[in-house]
Write an enzyme that holds these catalytic residues in place. Sequence first.
Site, short mmCIF file in Angstrom:
data_model
loop_
_atom_site.label_atom_id
_atom_site.label_comp_id
_atom_site.label_asym_id
_atom_site.label_seq_id
_atom_site.Cartn_x
_atom_site.Cartn_y
_atom_site.Cartn_z
N CYS A 1 0.85 -1.20 0.00
CA CYS A 1 0.00 0.00 0.00
C CYS A 1 0.89 1.25 0.00
CB CYS A 1 -0.98 -0.04 1.17
SG CYS A 1 -2.33 1.17 1.00
N HIS B 1 -3.75 -4.64 -0.37
CA HIS B 1 -3.34 -5.28 0.88
C HIS B 1 -3.43 -6.80 0.71
CE1 HIS B 1 -3.08 -1.82 3.65
NE2 HIS B 1 -3.98 -1.28 2.84
N GLU C 1 -2.46 -9.04 2.71
CA GLU C 1 -2.80 -9.65 4.01
C GLU C 1 -4.29 -9.58 4.30
OE1 GLU C 1 -2.35 -5.31 5.04
OE2 GLU C 1 -1.55 -6.69 3.56
#
Length: 210
Positions: free
Chosen positions: A82, A192, A194
């Site tokens: 990001c 993102h 994750e």
Amino acid sequence: MASTNQKVVIIDTGCANVSSVRFAIERLGYTVTISKETSVVLNADKLFLPGVGTASEAMKNLQERDLVELVKQVDKPLLGICLGMQLLGALSEEQGQNGKELVPCLHLCDAPIKKLKTGNLPLPHMGWNTITPIDNHPLFQGIPAGSYFYFVHSYAMPVSTGVNDYTIAQCEYGQPFSAAIQSGNYYGVQFHPERSSKAGSQLIKNFLEM
């Protein structure tokens, strides 16, 4: 396949919530160290550079923690996430509330960071979107075409053309932009991973196995 015994480091920038990134890596069987110490960072096998907030605030944090030159010394694969991806670029339009000038970033990738021109679409670009990676890039191995990734951002790197071709995946939100980049051993994803379910986990796994 890389060993899960390799040294994986999340760089402690002070401008990111590293917990979700750490958990995503640990779920794949790796041990993670969060550090800003020179010896730890330079001895890592793989590194992550997460970031939230504005580019001006993040660069100030990096300077205060003596991380600017340290990140530039890294010679192993590093993944910016990001804002962490944007910090790899040259100059950012994201100055913060009182800024009027472009923000100098790490300039590890010869790319500007510009505010998205989205027309009638709202900013930030927040939510799930698909990306188009270049063919056969190892970062996207095993990820089905049309997979969705989670984005939260208002600024982005343009899609590269010509000699300085850094874009390895692009996305569309009012305009095309770089969803992922590579400049030597430095990689970046605007989304993102994750927070991107199976596709994101596979991308992190691919990066760790490079």
